[in-house]
Design an enzyme around this catalytic site. Structure first.
Site, PDB file in Angstrom:
ATOM      1  N   SER A 121     -26.566  21.516   1.365  1.00 35.60           N
ATOM      2  CA  SER A 121     -27.073  21.965   0.064  1.00 35.60           C
ATOM      3  C   SER A 121     -26.989  23.483   0.036  1.00 35.60           C
ATOM      4  CB  SER A 121     -28.539  21.531  -0.082  1.00 35.60           C
ATOM      5  OG  SER A 121     -29.146  22.164  -1.179  1.00 35.60           O
ATOM      6  N   TYR A 142     -37.552  20.904   3.472  1.00 35.23           N
ATOM      7  CA  TYR A 142     -36.238  20.465   2.988  1.00 35.23           C
ATOM      8  C   TYR A 142     -35.160  21.520   3.279  1.00 35.23           C
ATOM      9  CZ  TYR A 142     -32.457  19.119  -0.160  1.00 35.23           C
ATOM     10  OH  TYR A 142     -31.229  18.793  -0.678  1.00 35.23           O
TER      11      TYR A 142
HETATM   12  N1  LIG Z   1     -29.673  16.286  -6.316  1.00 35.78           N
HETATM   13  C1  LIG Z   1     -29.528  17.551  -5.953  1.00 35.78           C
HETATM   14  O1  LIG Z   1     -29.814  18.496  -6.715  1.00 35.78           O
HETATM   15  C2  LIG Z   1     -28.964  17.866  -4.584  1.00 35.78           C
HETATM   16  C3  LIG Z   1     -28.528  19.171  -4.331  1.00 35.78           C
HETATM   17  C4  LIG Z   1     -28.005  19.474  -3.083  1.00 35.78           C
HETATM   18  C5  LIG Z   1     -27.899  18.506  -2.111  1.00 35.78           C
HETATM   19  N2  LIG Z   1     -28.335  17.244  -2.375  1.00 35.78           N
HETATM   20  C6  LIG Z   1     -28.232  16.248  -1.311  1.00 35.78           C
HETATM   21  O2  LIG Z   1     -27.450  15.162  -1.766  1.00 35.78           O
HETATM   22  C7  LIG Z   1     -27.802  13.994  -1.037  1.00 35.78           C
HETATM   23  C8  LIG Z   1     -28.026  12.843  -1.987  1.00 35.78           C
HETATM   24  O3  LIG Z   1     -29.173  13.142  -2.790  1.00 35.78           O
HETATM   25  P1  LIG Z   1     -29.347  12.606  -4.291  1.00 35.78           P
HETATM   26  O4  LIG Z   1     -29.613  13.791  -5.125  1.00 35.78           O
HETATM   27  O5  LIG Z   1     -28.257  11.673  -4.640  1.00 35.78           O
HETATM   28  O6  LIG Z   1     -30.737  11.834  -4.129  1.00 35.78           O
HETATM   29  P2  LIG Z   1     -31.199  10.385  -4.626  1.00 35.78           P
HETATM   30  O7  LIG Z   1     -30.676  10.111  -5.980  1.00 35.78           O
HETATM   31  O8  LIG Z   1     -32.669  10.368  -4.381  1.00 35.78           O
HETATM   32  O9  LIG Z   1     -30.468   9.390  -3.604  1.00 35.78           O
HETATM   33  C9  LIG Z   1     -30.825   9.370  -2.247  1.00 35.78           C
HETATM   34  C10 LIG Z   1     -30.068   8.273  -1.540  1.00 35.78           C
HETATM   35  O10 LIG Z   1     -30.509   8.260  -0.171  1.00 35.78           O
HETATM   36  C11 LIG Z   1     -30.947   6.940   0.168  1.00 35.78           C
HETATM   37  N3  LIG Z   1     -32.064   6.952   1.094  1.00 35.78           N
HETATM   38  C12 LIG Z   1     -33.288   7.543   0.908  1.00 35.78           C
HETATM   39  N4  LIG Z   1     -34.084   7.277   1.952  1.00 35.78           N
HETATM   40  C13 LIG Z   1     -33.358   6.487   2.802  1.00 35.78           C
HETATM   41  C14 LIG Z   1     -33.646   5.872   4.051  1.00 35.78           C
HETATM   42  N5  LIG Z   1     -34.850   5.988   4.621  1.00 35.78           N
HETATM   43  N6  LIG Z   1     -32.682   5.142   4.642  1.00 35.78           N
HETATM   44  C15 LIG Z   1     -31.465   4.991   4.057  1.00 35.78           C
HETATM   45  N7  LIG Z   1     -31.134   5.564   2.888  1.00 35.78           N
HETATM   46  C16 LIG Z   1     -32.071   6.299   2.264  1.00 35.78           C
HETATM   47  C17 LIG Z   1     -31.377   6.329  -1.159  1.00 35.78           C
HETATM   48  O11 LIG Z   1     -31.241   4.907  -1.127  1.00 35.78           O
HETATM   49  P3  LIG Z   1     -32.450   3.866  -0.910  1.00 35.78           P
HETATM   50  O12 LIG Z   1     -33.633   4.402  -1.646  1.00 35.78           O
HETATM   51  O13 LIG Z   1     -31.876   2.606  -1.454  1.00 35.78           O
HETATM   52  O14 LIG Z   1     -32.645   3.797   0.582  1.00 35.78           O
HETATM   53  C18 LIG Z   1     -30.335   6.903  -2.119  1.00 35.78           C
HETATM   54  O15 LIG Z   1     -29.164   6.120  -2.093  1.00 35.78           O
HETATM   55  C19 LIG Z   1     -29.016  14.374  -0.197  1.00 35.78           C
HETATM   56  O16 LIG Z   1     -28.612  14.664   1.122  1.00 35.78           O
HETATM   57  C20 LIG Z   1     -29.540  15.622  -0.886  1.00 35.78           C
HETATM   58  O17 LIG Z   1     -30.265  16.441  -0.009  1.00 35.78           O
HETATM   59  C21 LIG Z   1     -28.850  16.897  -3.583  1.00 35.78           C
END
Ligand SMILES: NC(=O)c1ccc[n+]([C@@H]2O[C@H](COP(=O)([O-])OP(=O)(O)OC[C@H]3O[C@@H](n4cnc5c(N)ncnc54)[C@H](OP(=O)(O)O)[C@@H]3O)[C@@H](O)[C@H]2O)c1
Length: 276
Positions: A143, A156
């Protein structure tokens, strides 16, 4: 240019958000997939859609990656199903928001288990067989939060700083082995990342499908780092290199107070109506 056609990619956190976007983009580019997350129903539904749309093989492994044994369980399941992973996309991640000492500890601990321990475990288990074969790829989702301390997202941003440092070091260790490792650093991305809290996503957040496509393009071009979000996201990662760290933390704190991250609370489901 790296070609994803016929490759097998394992995507963690594929049930929604950015992980689902990676899965859709990879399937559209002809890759077979192994989808990992806790929500088995959501993964099965996505698998069905992608199989019929693209005719690729899709496997589902429902796993809670905060369980320390999960990387081994995933590796064992791959072996049982005779699946060889060519590309590992370590995307699953979560983060606690709010003042560290006034918010619950547990989400912070879980984010370390997921963003750090599970990511490192999967790289170790799956990366070893890539090294033995002399080919493979790993994309670790970091990130822009990795580049400076972030008050009110202290745990985080520290997990993402780990992913940045770990990936850069590993990429150098693996130079010339045929296994490539790249970190991708999205900025605000329009997903349910803040669901369950009153924190709101930046209105300029980028669509997850764009972040996934750009990341895969950068990996295909052989880049060691990807900044798949807005150009300004990347510029902001350069600023902390020029300023003292204490000043950087202070500026980031001002920004996160402006966005209300210092006043975040949990959203609780509305109580069921009386008499229903
Ligand atoms: N959104 C942003 O602004 C942003 C910015 C920079 C980086 N990121 C990074 O992008 C990545 C994806 O985030 P997102 O924004 O797509 O978040 P999200 O919509 O909350 O999705 C998170 C994903 O991780 C899975 N997950 C959560 N806890 C888990 C566990 N204990 N075991 C297995 N899977 C798990 C969830 O699936 P289940 O709940 O089905 O397990 C879901 O598929 C992360 O690494 C985040 O740090 C996001």
């Amino acid at each position: 240019m790296h070609d994803y056609t016929g490759q097998t990619a394992l995507v963690t956190g594929a049930s929604k958000g950015l992980g689902e976007a990676f899965a859709r983009e990879l399937a559209a580019r002809g890759a077979h997939l192994v989808l990992v997350a806790r929500s088995a129903d959501a993964l099965d539904k996505l698998a069905e859609q992608l199989r019929s749309a693209y005719g690729v093989r899709i496997d589902v492994i429902a796993a809670d990656l905060t369980d320390r044994r999960s990387p081994q369980v995933v590796a064992d399941t791959l072996q049982e199903r005779e699946l060889t992973v060519d590309l590992l996309v370590n995307n699953a991640g979560m983060g606690a928001v709010g003042p560290f000492l006034s918010r619950p500890y547990e989400p912070n601990a879980r984010s370390v288990d997921l963003n750090v321990t599970a990511l490192m475990g999967l790289v170790h288990h799956i990366g070893r067989s890539m090294l033995a074969r002399g080919r493979g790829g790993i994309i670790n989702v970091s990130s822009t939060a990795a580049f400076q301390p972030l008050p009110y997202q202290a745990g985080y941003s520290a997990t993402k700083a780990f992913v940045l440092s770990f990936t850069e070091a590993l990429a150098e260790e693996l130079r010339g082995t045929g296994v490539r490792v790249m970190a991708t650093h999205p900025g605000a991305t329009d997903t349910g990342f803040f669901d369950g809290t009153t924190a709101v996503m930046n209105p300029k957040a980028v669509a997850p499908d764009r972040v996934a496509a750009r990341t895969l393009d950068d990996f295909a071009r052989g880049r060691s780092t990807s900044f798949p979000g807005r150009a300004s996201d990347r510029v902001l990662t350069l600023v902390p290199r020029l300023l003292p760290r204490s000043l950087t933390a202070r500026i980031a704190g001002v920004y996160n107070r402006r966005t209300g991250h210092d006043r975040v609370a949990d959203r609780h489901a509305a109580p069921a109506p009386q008499g229903s």
